[in-house]
Design a protein around this motif. Structure first.
Motif, short mmCIF file in Angstrom:
data_model
loop_
_atom_site.label_atom_id
_atom_site.label_comp_id
_atom_site.label_asym_id
_atom_site.label_seq_id
_atom_site.Cartn_x
_atom_site.Cartn_y
_atom_site.Cartn_z
N ALA A 352 -13.84 3.44 44.97
CA ALA A 352 -13.59 4.08 43.81
C ALA A 352 -12.79 5.37 44.15
O ALA A 352 -12.03 5.87 43.45
CB ALA A 352 -14.82 4.45 43.08
N THR A 353 -13.37 5.96 45.15
CA THR A 353 -12.74 7.47 45.62
C THR A 353 -11.31 7.16 46.14
O THR A 353 -10.25 7.87 45.55
CB THR A 353 -13.40 8.03 46.73
OG1 THR A 353 -14.65 8.35 46.23
CG2 THR A 353 -12.73 9.33 47.24
N GLY A 354 -11.11 5.92 46.86
CA GLY A 354 -9.65 5.78 47.19
C GLY A 354 -9.02 5.45 46.00
O GLY A 354 -7.61 6.05 45.94
N LEU A 355 -9.15 4.72 44.78
CA LEU A 355 -8.36 4.36 43.75
C LEU A 355 -8.14 5.68 42.98
O LEU A 355 -7.26 5.90 42.60
CB LEU A 355 -9.17 3.20 42.79
CG LEU A 355 -9.38 2.13 43.37
CD1 LEU A 355 -10.14 1.32 42.71
CD2 LEU A 355 -8.11 1.38 43.57
N SER A 356 -9.23 6.69 43.01
CA SER A 356 -9.16 7.90 42.35
C SER A 356 -7.76 8.77 42.98
O SER A 356 -6.84 9.31 42.33
CB SER A 356 -10.41 8.67 42.37
OG SER A 356 -10.00 10.15 41.76
N VAL A 357 -7.81 8.80 44.29
CA VAL A 357 -6.90 9.58 45.23
C VAL A 357 -5.56 8.84 44.89
O VAL A 357 -4.59 9.58 44.58
CB VAL A 357 -7.34 9.42 46.52
CG1 VAL A 357 -6.15 9.97 47.54
CG2 VAL A 357 -8.57 10.21 46.84
N ILE A 358 -5.51 7.66 44.88
CA ILE A 358 -4.26 6.90 44.29
C ILE A 358 -3.38 7.14 43.14
O ILE A 358 -2.46 7.71 43.03
CB ILE A 358 -4.19 5.34 44.50
CG1 ILE A 358 -4.52 4.88 46.18
CG2 ILE A 358 -3.20 4.66 44.07
CD1 ILE A 358 -4.84 3.33 46.21
N PHE A 359 -4.50 7.15 42.07
CA PHE A 359 -3.94 7.48 40.99
C PHE A 359 -3.59 8.99 40.47
O PHE A 359 -2.86 9.27 39.78
CB PHE A 359 -4.86 6.90 39.80
CG PHE A 359 -5.17 5.40 39.94
CD1 PHE A 359 -4.07 4.78 40.00
CD2 PHE A 359 -6.40 4.98 39.72
CE1 PHE A 359 -4.05 3.19 39.97
CE2 PHE A 359 -6.57 3.60 39.69
CZ PHE A 359 -5.27 2.64 39.95
N GLY A 360 -4.34 9.70 41.49
CA GLY A 360 -3.86 11.26 41.25
C GLY A 360 -2.80 11.53 42.07
O GLY A 360 -2.28 12.87 41.93
N PHE A 361 -2.34 10.89 43.25
CA PHE A 361 -1.50 11.29 44.00
C PHE A 361 -0.07 11.52 43.14
O PHE A 361 0.42 12.53 43.61
CB PHE A 361 -1.18 10.21 45.02
CG PHE A 361 -0.26 10.45 46.01
CD1 PHE A 361 -0.11 11.24 47.01
CD2 PHE A 361 1.28 9.78 45.96
CE1 PHE A 361 0.66 11.55 48.02
CE2 PHE A 361 2.34 10.53 46.69
CZ PHE A 361 2.03 11.24 47.72
N PRO A 362 0.69 10.82 42.45
CA PRO A 362 1.56 10.82 41.50
C PRO A 362 1.65 12.18 40.98
O PRO A 362 2.53 12.95 40.80
CB PRO A 362 1.69 9.72 40.56
CG PRO A 362 0.73 8.89 41.34
CD PRO A 362 -0.24 9.51 41.76
N LEU A 363 0.40 12.62 40.37
CA LEU A 363 0.44 13.94 39.48
C LEU A 363 0.66 15.26 40.53
O LEU A 363 1.43 16.12 40.40
CB LEU A 363 -1.01 14.16 38.95
CG LEU A 363 -1.30 13.22 37.96
CD1 LEU A 363 -2.75 13.09 37.41
CD2 LEU A 363 -0.27 13.16 36.74
#
Length: 416
Positions: A352-363
């Motif tokens: 879940a943390t990995g997914l959060s980092v992925i989805f936050g990366f573009p921002l």
């Protein structure tokens, strides 16, 4: 004989008076028109400016809820995993720790709102424009260069975290033949960068990331809920009735609460203050959020920011308390490393943390890209800002960030 000169003189005098009166009347009319024009023009100009400002203020399309999710996901990230360790390192009491969290959330939201207010007052929508209004356009590249460096290094840290998170997860997956290299840290970074991060980074508007932001925030919420569950279910309890993940003595070091206090607050608490200060930062994107949000009233933007930071304060305080309640003084900088290798909920938490980092990366990457474009424009290199070069800019920045993340395996070096 004597009457004619007198009459002629009288007619001439009357003619002069009439001409003078006519000229005076015209002058008075002209003056009145000039005064009327001078009075009307500022009113018209003011109305035009007000209309123009209203149009600029409503130019965004992102709704309040979309902006709240985007901002909350932008701020919430890997920083949430360091808060329990910050409390432990500072030996900060429970009450001061929560007060620090709430205070810094309020201060961070206030400064975020101030940037939006500056955009409203000046009509500018970028840091470059704001800097130019305040200090002149000659040095506007300074602030954009700072934003670029900070966001680029942050995005590099994100890439490195993805390599650290997904490498051990993929090592347990059977991959045949020549694909064994994908399970290495370098292979994982290259795979994630090319297949996931690159397509996400091509999105130009933050409002288009609403769906991924919701997913990212859900991933963060899962991690927090799993931490709360483990803090309450006794799996990591110590003492006579040791929990199932403590009794086998795999954890090194085991949980300890020798230094736990209720109200302690001293200079060591600066560690926790620093952690929260970094965890609440997303101000590099403040002009972008203001530009893209649909603002029905002047209070729309402040309301959005306050809502997002209230959610973040609740998430952060809960994660900090749950992490410390589970591991106490031995909480690590990445709290997920404290959990037992066989803890399935912790494994899902890492995912879940990995997914959060992925989805936050573009921002985060968007902040770096905006800073680079504005700085290059101010320095006389407009080609980087050309929409035709958007793909090339995205690819170049992602390549540089990935290479740096591969070469520097310890993300603390980049963070420092």
């Amino acid at each position: 004989m004597n009457m004619e000169p007198h009459n002629h003189h009288r007619h001439t005098e009357l003619g002069h008076r009439s001409s003078t009166s006519t000229i005076r009347s015209h002058l008075e009319l002209d003056n009145n028109e000039a005064v009327l024009t001078e009075r009307l023009l500022p009113v018209a100009t003011t109305k035009q400016l007000e209309t123009h400002e209203r149009e600029k203020d409503t130019e965004g399309t992102a709704s309040l809820s979309t902006s709240v999710f985007n901002l909350a996901n932008n701020v919430a990230g890997a920083g949430i995993l360091t808060l329990a360790a910050g409390k432990a390192a500072g030996v900060t009491g429970w009450i001061p720790s929560i007060l620090i969290c709430c205070s810094l959330a309020y201060m961070s939201s206030s400064t975020f709102i101030l940037i939006g207010k500056a955009c409203e007052l000046t009509g500018e929508r970028t840091y470059k424009g704001l800097w130019s209004k305040a200090f002149g356009s000659g040095t506007s590249y300074v602030v954009d260069s700072i934003v670029f460096v900070q966001c680029f290094l942050s995005s590099t840290i994100y890439i490195g975290l993805l390599g650290d998170i997904f490498t051990p997860l993929l090592k347990g997956v059977a991959i045949s033949g020549g694909w064994q290299g994908v399970t290495s840290r370098t292979g994982v970074i290259l795979l994630v960068a090319t297949s996931i991060l690159f397509p996400l980074n091509l999105i130009k508007k933050l409002s288009a990331l609403a769906f991924t932001s919701i997913l990212g925030l859900c991933a963060v919420v899962y991690t927090v809920l799993f931490m709360v569950f483990r803090a309450l279910d006794g799996s990591y309890s110590t003492g006579i009735d040791a929990g199932k993940f403590v009794v086998d003595e795999v954890l090194d070091p085991p949980p300890s609460f020798a230094l736990s206090t209720l109200v302690n607050f001293d200079l060591r608490s600066l560690v926790l203050i620093s952690n929260f200060g970094l965890a609440f930062i997303a101000h590099y994107n403040a002009p972008s959020y203001y530009r893209e949000m649909k603002k029905e009233t002047s209070e729309s933007f402040p309301r959005m920011v306050r809502a997002a930071y209230a959610i973040l304060a609740l998430i952060y305080a809960t994660a900090m308390c749950a992490g410390y309640a589970t591991f106490g003084d031995t909480a690590r900088g990445n709290i997920l490393l404290n959990y037992h290798p066989n803890d399935m909920l912790a494994l899902l938490g890492r995912l879940a943390t990995g997914l959060s980092v992925i989805f936050g990366f573009p921002l985060v990457s968007n902040g770096a890209r905006e800073g680079l474009k504005n700085a290059s424009m101010a320095l006389g290199y407009p080609a980087i800002s050309d929409p035709k070069n958007h793909v090339a800019v995205v690819l170049g920045m992602l390549m540089m960030g990935s290479i740096l993340a591969i070469l520097v395996q310890d993300i603390k070096v980049i963070a420092g």
